[in-house]
Motif scaffolding. Structure first.
Motif, PDB file in Angstrom:
ATOM      1  N   THR A 107       0.875  -1.166   0.000  1.00  0.00           N
ATOM      2  CA  THR A 107       0.000   0.000   0.000  1.00  0.00           C
ATOM      3  C   THR A 107       0.914   1.217   0.000  1.00  0.00           C
ATOM      4  O   THR A 107       1.740   1.369   0.900  1.00  0.00           O
ATOM      5  CB  THR A 107      -0.904   0.023   1.245  1.00  0.00           C
ATOM      6  OG1 THR A 107      -1.647  -1.199   1.292  1.00  0.00           O
ATOM      7  CG2 THR A 107      -1.858   1.205   1.213  1.00  0.00           C
ATOM      8  N   THR A 108       0.780   2.075  -1.019  1.00  0.00           N
ATOM      9  CA  THR A 108       1.651   3.230  -1.164  1.00  0.00           C
ATOM     10  C   THR A 108       0.806   4.499  -1.192  1.00  0.00           C
ATOM     11  O   THR A 108      -0.184   4.571  -1.918  1.00  0.00           O
ATOM     12  CB  THR A 108       2.445   3.130  -2.488  1.00  0.00           C
ATOM     13  OG1 THR A 108       3.031   1.837  -2.566  1.00  0.00           O
ATOM     14  CG2 THR A 108       3.537   4.171  -2.554  1.00  0.00           C
ATOM     15  N   SER A 109       1.204   5.488  -0.381  1.00  0.00           N
ATOM     16  CA  SER A 109       0.527   6.787  -0.413  1.00  0.00           C
ATOM     17  C   SER A 109       1.514   7.857   0.029  1.00  0.00           C
ATOM     18  O   SER A 109       2.600   7.549   0.514  1.00  0.00           O
ATOM     19  CB  SER A 109      -0.690   6.789   0.526  1.00  0.00           C
ATOM     20  OG  SER A 109      -0.282   6.881   1.869  1.00  0.00           O
ATOM     21  N   THR A 110       1.099   9.111  -0.134  1.00  0.00           N
ATOM     22  CA  THR A 110       1.943  10.229   0.277  1.00  0.00           C
ATOM     23  C   THR A 110       2.049  10.289   1.797  1.00  0.00           C
ATOM     24  O   THR A 110       2.997  10.838   2.335  1.00  0.00           O
ATOM     25  CB  THR A 110       1.376  11.562  -0.243  1.00  0.00           C
ATOM     26  OG1 THR A 110       0.009  11.652   0.164  1.00  0.00           O
ATOM     27  CG2 THR A 110       1.459  11.656  -1.744  1.00  0.00           C
ATOM     28  N   PHE A 111       1.080   9.722   2.509  1.00  0.00           N
ATOM     29  CA  PHE A 111       1.056   9.764   3.971  1.00  0.00           C
ATOM     30  C   PHE A 111       1.909   8.647   4.570  1.00  0.00           C
ATOM     31  O   PHE A 111       2.779   8.882   5.384  1.00  0.00           O
ATOM     32  CB  PHE A 111      -0.387   9.671   4.466  1.00  0.00           C
ATOM     33  CG  PHE A 111      -0.520   9.439   5.937  1.00  0.00           C
ATOM     34  CD1 PHE A 111       0.006  10.329   6.854  1.00  0.00           C
ATOM     35  CD2 PHE A 111      -1.187   8.320   6.416  1.00  0.00           C
ATOM     36  CE1 PHE A 111      -0.109  10.110   8.222  1.00  0.00           C
ATOM     37  CE2 PHE A 111      -1.316   8.098   7.776  1.00  0.00           C
ATOM     38  CZ  PHE A 111      -0.782   8.993   8.676  1.00  0.00           C
ATOM     39  N   LYS A 112       1.661   7.418   4.167  1.00  0.00           N
ATOM     40  CA  LYS A 112       2.372   6.286   4.749  1.00  0.00           C
ATOM     41  C   LYS A 112       2.270   5.112   3.781  1.00  0.00           C
ATOM     42  O   LYS A 112       1.238   4.913   3.156  1.00  0.00           O
ATOM     43  CB  LYS A 112       1.731   5.903   6.099  1.00  0.00           C
ATOM     44  CG  LYS A 112       2.509   4.868   6.867  1.00  0.00           C
ATOM     45  CD  LYS A 112       1.902   4.658   8.247  1.00  0.00           C
ATOM     46  CE  LYS A 112       2.758   3.716   9.066  1.00  0.00           C
ATOM     47  NZ  LYS A 112       2.216   3.498  10.406  1.00  0.00           N
ATOM     48  N   SER A 113       3.334   4.359   3.694  1.00  0.00           N
ATOM     49  CA  SER A 113       3.334   3.163   2.852  1.00  0.00           C
ATOM     50  C   SER A 113       3.571   1.947   3.735  1.00  0.00           C
ATOM     51  O   SER A 113       4.330   2.012   4.700  1.00  0.00           O
ATOM     52  CB  SER A 113       4.414   3.262   1.784  1.00  0.00           C
ATOM     53  OG  SER A 113       4.127   4.347   0.924  1.00  0.00           O
TER      54      SER A 113
END
Length: 132
Positions: A54-60
């Motif tokens: 799971t990849t996002s600008t907040f946390k991966s």
């Protein structure tokens, strides 16, 4: 070949995600962030081991598992749970998280879409992703 192999899916919309996070005890600040993030997810199979990214600008986050075997997981919101993942057919991943607040996440993959149905107690959330 399964529908999800070689695919990444980006979140398009969510239904009832804030209520779901509340049911898990997620605080307001983290819920506000969670409601604005549009993560990209990917399921990869290597032999009998699976990796769910799971990849996002907040946390991966990355979890690695073998079907039917319990593993320890730290969720995106920081909960420590014991999880078991199973496949229901070639394109439905059932992710059972056991802890203080048990959760079941059912991810149904097609070549173009991913639908994640998340249940905590009597609260149900559905998140819709599109292949990218």
């Amino acid at each position: 070949m399964s529908a999800w192999e070689g695919k990444k899916y980006k979140l398009e919309k969510s239904e009832n995600f804030d209520e779901y996070m509340k049911a898990l005890g997620v605080g307001m600040v983290l819920r506000k962030m969670g409601n604005t993030v549009t993560p990209t997810v990917e399921l990869v199979k290597n032999g009998d081991e699976y990796t769910f990214n799971t990849t996002s600008t907040f946390k991966s986050t990355t979890i690695k598992f073998k079907l039917g075997e319990e593993f320890e997981e730290e969720t995106v919101d920081g909960r420590k749970v014991k999880s078991v993942c199973t496949m229901d057919g070639p394109n439905k991943l059932v992710h059972d998280q056991k802890g203080e607040k048990p959760t079941v996440i059912i991810r149904e993959f097609t070549p173009t879409d991913l639908t994640a149905t998340m249940t905590a107690g009597d609260v149900k959330c559905v998140r819709y992703y599109k292949a990218v």
